[in-house]
Design a protein around this motif. Structure first.
Motif, short mmCIF file in Angstrom:
data_model
loop_
_atom_site.label_atom_id
_atom_site.label_comp_id
_atom_site.label_asym_id
_atom_site.label_seq_id
_atom_site.Cartn_x
_atom_site.Cartn_y
_atom_site.Cartn_z
N ASP A 47 5.33 -2.03 -1.77
CA ASP A 47 4.98 -3.45 -1.69
C ASP A 47 6.03 -4.19 -2.50
OD1 ASP A 47 3.94 -5.98 -1.61
OD2 ASP A 47 1.90 -5.40 -2.16
N ASP B 122 4.08 -7.90 -4.64
CA ASP B 122 2.62 -8.01 -4.63
C ASP B 122 2.27 -9.29 -5.39
OD1 ASP B 122 -0.12 -6.49 -4.25
OD2 ASP B 122 -0.12 -7.37 -6.26
N ASP C 203 -1.09 -2.11 -1.45
CA ASP C 203 -1.65 -2.85 -2.58
C ASP C 203 -2.25 -1.95 -3.65
OD1 ASP C 203 -1.20 -5.50 -1.51
OD2 ASP C 203 -2.90 -5.17 -0.17
#
Length: 259
Positions: A86, A89, A210
């Motif tokens: 990611d 984030d 996530d």
């Protein structure tokens, strides 16, 4: 090269975090074109550039490994090792100039998370967790708190907006029994839990990129992180996550979520 040595995995992960930070910081607090994705979350040029930089490193150094990335798709998910990326984030934090966004990197080996990084470029904090080795912030060892009771717990979630109505009611019920509840911070809440200053993180609507990086960090720091059914997190989890400092706190919080 596709090595399973922990030190080699860590070297690659650090290189990925460095590359992502170099790209994202170049764009931070500058005018950006914002695109709305199909799930209505915003993406920027910075997200895409940062993930491209990470993928270039993986392509050169471990081309047989799989990649599960937020911005540029999935490749080789049948590989023995899968990097979960990611690049930014907390894109909304990034867009609004908040420093509480980070890069998340997780490494799955045989379906198990063996390494996790929460890198906070603006804060200058890199949180690294590795199975069998422990968790560190900028090289200094960290560990979760000893909190075992909901009434004494400090709980955080990113925003009320991430919850469906039924899930919000469950979170609200749990969090109102805690000593303190806070909103905001995106991935930084997981780092705070690993460092012992937050005791519970409860979220919903998440994707593997996530939560798998934070999973590696929190488990290495001695905490517990699962879905809302108490099951281990993986690529096929439903996106509802609970992380706790201790097994006793995790059990008690799960019971309140399920009421």
């Amino acid at each position: 090269m596709s090595s399973t040595r922990p030190e080699e995995s860590l070297r690659i992960a650090r290189a990925l975090a460095d590359a992502a930070a170099a790209e994202s910081m170049r764009w931070f607090r500058t005018p950006l074109d914002i695109i709305t994705k199909a799930d209505e979350s915003p993406v920027t040029l910075a997200d895409r550039a940062a993930e491209t930089a990470m993928r270039d490193i993986l392509g050169a150094q471990c081309p047989a490994d799989g990649i599960y990335g937020e911005e540029h798709g999935l490749v080789r998910l049948d590989a023995a090792r899968i990097w979960v990326l990611d690049p930014i984030d907390g894109t909304r934090s990034f867009i609004t100039g908040s420093p509480l966004w980070g890069t998340l990197i997780g490494l799955l080996e045989g379906g198990r998370v063996t390494l996790g990084i929460v890198d906070m470029p603006v804060l200058g904090e890199r949180w690294v967790g590795q199975a069998g080795i422990g968790a560190h912030r900028n090289g200094e060892a960290v560990r979760v708190s000893a909190c075992a009771e909901v009434a004494q717990a400090r709980i955080v979630t990113t925003s009320p907006d991430i919850f469906a109505p039924a899930d919000w009611h469950a979170f609200d019920r749990l969090s109102r029994r805690c000593a303190m509840r806070r909103f905001g911070g995106d991935c930084y809440g997981y780092a705070q839990l690993a460092g012992g200053t937050i005791d519970l993180v409860v979220e919903a609507g998440l994707q593997p990129y996530d939560y798998l990086g934070p999973t590696g960090l929190i488990e290495a720091a001695g905490g517990v992180i699962t879905d809302w059914q108490g099951q281990p997190l993986g690529l096929n989890s439903d996106g509802r996550v609970i992380a706790a400092a201790t097994p006793a706190l995790h059990r008690a919080a799960l019971e309140l979520l399920r009421e």
